[in-house]
Design a protein around this motif. Structure first.
Motif, mmCIF file in Angstrom:
data_model
loop_
_atom_site.group_PDB
_atom_site.id
_atom_site.type_symbol
_atom_site.label_atom_id
_atom_site.label_comp_id
_atom_site.label_asym_id
_atom_site.label_seq_id
_atom_site.Cartn_x
_atom_site.Cartn_y
_atom_site.Cartn_z
ATOM 1 N N ALA A 159 21.602 -30.346 -5.389
ATOM 2 C CA ALA A 159 20.461 -30.494 -4.481
ATOM 3 C C ALA A 159 20.331 -29.282 -3.553
ATOM 4 O O ALA A 159 19.224 -28.798 -3.311
ATOM 5 C CB ALA A 159 20.598 -31.779 -3.667
ATOM 6 N N HIS A 160 21.456 -28.785 -3.051
ATOM 7 C CA HIS A 160 21.421 -27.613 -2.181
ATOM 8 C C HIS A 160 20.952 -26.363 -2.950
ATOM 9 O O HIS A 160 20.179 -25.559 -2.420
ATOM 10 C CB HIS A 160 22.796 -27.358 -1.554
ATOM 11 N N ILE A 161 21.400 -26.210 -4.172
ATOM 12 C CA ILE A 161 20.992 -25.045 -4.968
ATOM 13 C C ILE A 161 19.508 -25.141 -5.320
ATOM 14 O O ILE A 161 18.791 -24.137 -5.305
ATOM 15 C CB ILE A 161 21.880 -24.900 -6.217
ATOM 16 N N GLU A 162 19.031 -26.348 -5.609
ATOM 17 C CA GLU A 162 17.600 -26.519 -5.868
ATOM 18 C C GLU A 162 16.774 -26.133 -4.638
ATOM 19 O O GLU A 162 15.731 -25.482 -4.758
ATOM 20 C CB GLU A 162 17.315 -27.962 -6.284
ATOM 21 N N ALA A 163 17.249 -26.508 -3.456
ATOM 22 C CA ALA A 163 16.557 -26.136 -2.222
ATOM 23 C C ALA A 163 16.603 -24.620 -2.017
ATOM 24 O O ALA A 163 15.603 -24.011 -1.603
ATOM 25 C CB ALA A 163 17.179 -26.858 -1.031
ATOM 26 N N ASP A 164 17.758 -24.007 -2.298
ATOM 27 C CA ASP A 164 17.868 -22.547 -2.188
ATOM 28 C C ASP A 164 16.908 -21.853 -3.145
ATOM 29 O O ASP A 164 16.278 -20.852 -2.788
ATOM 30 C CB ASP A 164 19.298 -22.082 -2.488
ATOM 31 N N GLU A 185 13.347 -22.133 -1.806
ATOM 32 C CA GLU A 185 13.167 -21.198 -0.690
ATOM 33 C C GLU A 185 13.080 -19.755 -1.189
ATOM 34 O O GLU A 185 12.252 -18.967 -0.728
ATOM 35 C CB GLU A 185 14.319 -21.339 0.301
ATOM 36 N N ASP A 231 25.392 -33.236 -4.753
ATOM 37 C CA ASP A 231 25.069 -32.601 -3.478
ATOM 38 C C ASP A 231 24.887 -31.096 -3.647
ATOM 39 O O ASP A 231 23.921 -30.513 -3.136
ATOM 40 C CB ASP A 231 26.182 -32.895 -2.464
ATOM 41 N N ALA A 232 25.801 -30.458 -4.381
ATOM 42 C CA ALA A 232 25.695 -29.014 -4.613
ATOM 43 C C ALA A 232 24.419 -28.689 -5.379
ATOM 44 O O ALA A 232 23.710 -27.725 -5.051
ATOM 45 C CB ALA A 232 26.918 -28.513 -5.378
#
Length: 125
Positions: free
Chosen positions: A72-77, A80, A69-70
Motif C-alpha cells: 500500500a505504501h509503495i502504491e502511494a509512492d 505521488e 502494508d508495504a
C-alpha cells in the motif's frame, strides 16, 4: 470433499522421539499437526527443519500484514511519483511526458507492486 481451515496457531515442535522425529502440535489439544521425520538425517538438521516449520506458521499472518502494508505504501509512492513527474491528462498520468529516469523509477515501483501482489495471491490459496 469439504475444505477446512488449517489448525490455528501457535504451533510448537516437540522432540526428538525415540526415532529422532519431531511432532508439531497446537498446545491446546496436543494432537500432531505435522511431523518432521528424521529419515536418517542428522539430528540437528531435523530439529532445524521442525523449528523452521513452526516459525513459518507462527509468523505467517504478521508477514502477510507487513507485505500488504508495504504494498500500500509503495502504491502511494508510485501515485505521488507519477503526479510529480508527468503531465496529467484527463486524470491519468501521461508517461510520454516523463524523463527516462522517472519512467524507470515508475517501472521499478510497479515491479515491486506486482511481485507483492503475486506473493499475496499465492499466500491466500
Amino acid at each position: 470433499m469439504t475444505s477446512q481451515c488449517k489448525t490455528a496457531g501457535p504451533w510448537f515442535a516437540e522432540g526428538p522421539d525415540e526415532f529422532g522425529d519431531f511432532n508439531i502440535h497446537h498446545p491446546a489439544d496436543r494432537l500432531a499437526v505435522a511431523a518432521v521425520v528424521s529419515n536418517l538425517r542428522p539430528p540437528s538438521e531435523v530439529a532445524a527443519n521442525a523449528a523452521f516449520i513452526v516459525r513459518a506458521e507462527n509468523s505467517f499472518q504478521l508477514l502477510i500484514e507487513a507485505l500488504e502494508d508495504a504494498k500500500a505504501h509503495i502504491e502511494a509512492d508510485l501515485a505521488e511519483h507519477l503526479l510529480c513527474c508527468s503531465v496529467i491528462r484527463d486524470g491519468v498520468p501521461d508517461r510520454s511526458t516523463m524523463r527516462d529516469e522517472d519512467v524507470e523509477r515508475a517501472a521499478y515501483l510497479e515491479g515491486i507492486i506486482s511481485r507483492a501482489h503475486d506473493a499475496l495471491t499465492e499466500a491466500s490459496k
